[in-house]
Design an enzyme around this catalytic site. Structure first.
Site, PDB file in Angstrom:
ATOM      1  N   GLU A 335       0.835  -1.198   0.000  1.00  0.00           N
ATOM      2  CA  GLU A 335       0.000   0.000   0.000  1.00  0.00           C
ATOM      3  C   GLU A 335       0.875   1.256   0.000  1.00  0.00           C
ATOM      4  O   GLU A 335       0.712   2.157  -0.822  1.00  0.00           O
ATOM      5  CB  GLU A 335      -0.901  -0.018   1.238  1.00  0.00           C
ATOM      6  CG  GLU A 335      -1.771   1.224   1.393  1.00  0.00           C
ATOM      7  CD  GLU A 335      -2.502   1.252   2.731  1.00  0.00           C
ATOM      8  OE1 GLU A 335      -3.475   2.025   2.842  1.00  0.00           O
ATOM      9  OE2 GLU A 335      -2.102   0.530   3.674  1.00  0.00           O
ATOM     10  N   ASP A 369      -0.461  10.726   4.455  1.00  0.00           N
ATOM     11  CA  ASP A 369      -1.738  10.477   5.127  1.00  0.00           C
ATOM     12  C   ASP A 369      -2.552  11.754   5.293  1.00  0.00           C
ATOM     13  O   ASP A 369      -3.787  11.717   5.291  1.00  0.00           O
ATOM     14  CB  ASP A 369      -1.493   9.872   6.516  1.00  0.00           C
ATOM     15  CG  ASP A 369      -1.353   8.368   6.472  1.00  0.00           C
ATOM     16  OD1 ASP A 369      -1.644   7.771   5.419  1.00  0.00           O
ATOM     17  OD2 ASP A 369      -0.943   7.777   7.496  1.00  0.00           O
TER      18      ASP A 369
END
Length: 437
Positions: A335, A369
């Site tokens: 990921e 993020d």
């Protein structure tokens, strides 16, 4: 107390089998969860608002006279934004600005304007790109609240031109997260309902008297949400079935080992099933990272989660060289991939499979993020081999344009007729033949 994180050597004869065992994860295939989700979906489809209210009361301990009473108005979202501490609001707005800017660029670069071209005989062919009408975004609530997920899901939808974005977020015991609501205001979310779980997925997919049906559902959730999304796919679109968070770090041994240890922690702290792996050709450096892990762990508020994650699913892997590290990275298809090395782009050119690549020692995954700009909704569990990050393209669909000229019908009609007869579809053939001179 030291962490018993596994250490592997890619030169070992059984390395591939061992690595496969480390990577193995079945995403949300629990039969009991799937049956429960299926029953909830069927009930919501049958009883609509009444079922949504019942499950919200049962699972979130929130009693309401109607689903309408569970909706948060735009003014309440704006109030949440106004009441944020100035520094927190500035950070949220800066992150949203970067996410919006990136996805606007993505829209321009990914063929979102469609195309048309005219052939010599006057036939026009092309593609029309249009946004979805209505999208539902699921935002986790309860133990975790993720305003960043609001930005990452809602902003690309709005940039794509989606007319209406409906957000669902569970609020156990009626506790609302003001940062999540503020993020919804900044991202341009149109409606917010404080419901969650499989019942929220069902309401978005099938519609109720209060909640309109959407065309696509995006956003992460627990195992029940994942099971429900899998079951409603086909009635609506979905983004992906997300597994636990993952980070793979390729390091040449030139980065401060404390930095690498903390980067591994950054994913391990998500939950016990998260996965953090280091690939490095320098055994002495791997030992330094392990020392950093054990020294820094006691400082971490979520140290118990990190310890379990690294013990059960983490690995420090010695590789032959950086080329071998890139080969293994393609097999893992992580990921998040950090390439913490000199000339990181050189090594990135050798990697084909990764959700997001973070190049150079200053590119910590945590920046992606929150505020780097690219989307943090990424393929997990090796699905980066065939899927991509969430983007503007996920909120658009494409229609082919075919405008055949009289001259073009002569050429294409003859071809279609021959092939249709070959398939035994005479009406197809006649349809084409009737336009021949």
């Amino acid at each position: 107390m030291t962490i018993a994180i596994r250490k592997l050597d890619a030169a070992d004869a059984d390395f591939k089998q061992t690595l496969s065992a480390v990577l193995a994860f079945e995403a949300g295939e629990d039969e009991a969860i799937d049956r429960a989700a299926a029953a909830i979906l069927a009930d919501v489809k049958l009883r609509g608002d009444a079922a949504v209210l019942e499950y919200t009361g049962r699972f979130d301990r929130v009693a309401a006279p109607s689903v309408g009473a569970l909706e948060i108005g735009r003014e309440a979202m704006q109030d949440a934004l106004r009441q944020l501490p100035p520094a927190r609001r500035a950070a949220l707005e800066a992150a949203a600005g970067r996410v919006r800017s990136y996805h606007e660029r993505q829209k321009r670069e990914c063929g979102s304007d469609g195309f048309l071209y005219t052939e010599e005989d006057g036939t026009v062919l092309g593609q029309k790109v249009t946004p979805l009408d209505r999208v539902g975004i699921y935002v986790p609530g309860g133990k975790a609240a993720y305003p960043s997920s609001v930005l990452m899901n809602a902003i690309p939808a709005k940039v794509a031109g989606v007319q209406e974005v409906i957000m669902v977020v569970p609020t156990p015991d009626g506790v609302q997260n003001q940062l999540v609501l503020a993020a919804a205001a900044i991202a341009g979310v149109d409606r917010v309902f404080t419901i969650g779980g499989a019942q929220a997925v069902g309401a978005l997919a099938y519609g109720t008297a209060t909640i309109p049906p959407v065309d696509k559902i995006v956003g992460p959730g627990n195992a029940y949400v994942a099971a429900a999304k899998r079951r409603v796919f086909g009635v609506v679109g979905i983004d992906m079935i997300a597994g636990p968070s993952e980070i793979l770090v390729i390091c040449d041994g030139s980065t401060d080992p404390d930095w690498i240890a903390m980067d591994l922690f950054s994913q391990a702290e998500h939950d016990e099933l998260a996965q953090s792996i280091l690939l490095c050709p320098d055994a002495a450096y791997i030992a330094k990272v392990e020392e950093s892990i054990n020294r820094l762990l006691p400082e971490m508020p979520r140290r118990d989660v990190i310890r379990t994650s690294l013990t059960d699913r983490g690995a420090l892997i010695k590789v032959r060289d950086m080329d071998a590290a890139c080969d293994i990275a393609n097999m893992i298809a992580a990921e998040h991939l950090e390439i913490s090395a000199e000339n990181a782009q050189h090594w990135a050119d050798k990697v084909r499979h990764a959700g997001a690549m973070f190049l150079g020692r200053f590119s910590s995954e945590a920046l992606g993020d929150y505020c780097a700009g690219p989307n943090h909704v990424l393929p997990t569990s090796r699905t980066a081999r065939f899927s991509s990050p969430l983007g503007v393209y996920d909120f658009q669909k494409r229609s082919s344009i075919i405008q055949v000229s009289a001259a073009g019908a002569q050429t294409l009609g003859a071809i279609a007729s021959e092939l249709a007869h070959g398939e035994g579809l005479q009406a197809h053939a006649r349809s084409a033949e009737m336009r021949l001179k």
